[in-house]
Motif scaffolding. Structure first.
Motif, short mmCIF file in Angstrom:
data_model
loop_
_atom_site.label_atom_id
_atom_site.label_comp_id
_atom_site.label_asym_id
_atom_site.label_seq_id
_atom_site.Cartn_x
_atom_site.Cartn_y
_atom_site.Cartn_z
N ALA A 75 5.97 12.12 -60.25
CA ALA A 75 5.75 10.74 -59.69
C ALA A 75 4.30 10.55 -59.67
CB ALA A 75 6.50 10.46 -58.56
N ASP A 76 3.40 11.65 -59.48
CA ASP A 76 2.00 11.53 -59.27
C ASP A 76 1.18 11.55 -60.55
OD1 ASP A 76 2.65 11.05 -56.80
OD2 ASP A 76 2.32 12.82 -56.02
N LEU A 77 1.70 11.95 -61.65
CA LEU A 77 1.17 12.37 -63.04
C LEU A 77 0.08 11.48 -63.24
CD1 LEU A 77 0.52 14.44 -64.90
CD2 LEU A 77 2.31 13.51 -66.09
N SER A 78 0.54 9.96 -63.38
CA SER A 78 -0.29 8.87 -63.69
C SER A 78 -1.88 8.91 -62.95
CB SER A 78 0.28 7.51 -64.15
OG SER A 78 0.95 7.18 -62.80
N ASP A 79 -1.44 8.86 -61.85
CA ASP A 79 -2.41 8.74 -60.75
C ASP A 79 -3.75 10.09 -60.95
OD1 ASP A 79 -3.92 7.50 -58.57
OD2 ASP A 79 -3.12 9.20 -57.21
N HIS A 80 -2.87 11.20 -61.20
CA HIS A 80 -3.74 12.39 -61.45
C HIS A 80 -4.55 12.28 -62.80
CE1 HIS A 80 -5.06 16.66 -61.69
NE2 HIS A 80 -4.52 16.57 -62.92
N ILE A 81 -4.03 11.88 -63.77
CA ILE A 81 -4.47 11.55 -65.03
C ILE A 81 -5.71 10.68 -64.80
CG2 ILE A 81 -4.24 10.46 -67.12
CD1 ILE A 81 -1.37 11.77 -67.31
N MET A 82 -5.57 9.71 -64.04
CA MET A 82 -6.83 8.87 -63.88
C MET A 82 -8.04 9.46 -63.02
SD MET A 82 -5.85 6.11 -65.33
CE MET A 82 -7.12 4.77 -64.79
#
Length: 104
Positions: free
Chosen positions: A56-63
């Motif tokens: 669930a946190d992958l997109s935030d981590h990528i940013m």
């Protein structure tokens, strides 16, 4: 020091595991195999395979990933290099004719 191979890193799968930085990639492989239920809840960062974050946190981590800058810098520097085809096909040099006849 981030470059010290002896520094301890916390395992993203089992929080009480502390691993030396130089052994961390090997530990991740073994720990994923030993903890498949935890591993399938985590996603791997596309910029650094050592970054395992909840899916669930992958997109935030990528940013926010620090390694993203290294990847973008590499892409930009490669765009200024001549394409490999031009390097291979750009030569107009030809070998001089040979007067030797090895058959005779």
């Amino acid at each position: 020091d981030m470059l010290d191979p002896e520094r301890l890193i916390q395992c993203p799968l089992v929080k009480h595991h502390r691993i030396r930085a130089r052994r961390f990639p090997y530990h991740l492989v073994k720990c994923k195999e030993s903890n498949p239920e935890i591993a399938k809840k985590l996603a791997t960062c596309p910029f650094n395979a050592r970054h395992l974050v909840p899916q669930a946190d992958l997109s935030d981590h990528i940013m926010k990933c620090n390694d993203k800058a290294f990847m973008e810098q590499d892409v930009v520097s490669r765009s200024f290099e001549p394409p490999q085809e031009q390097l291979n096909n750009g030569s107009t040099w030809q070998a001089p004719p040979c007067a030797e006849d090895w058959e005779t």
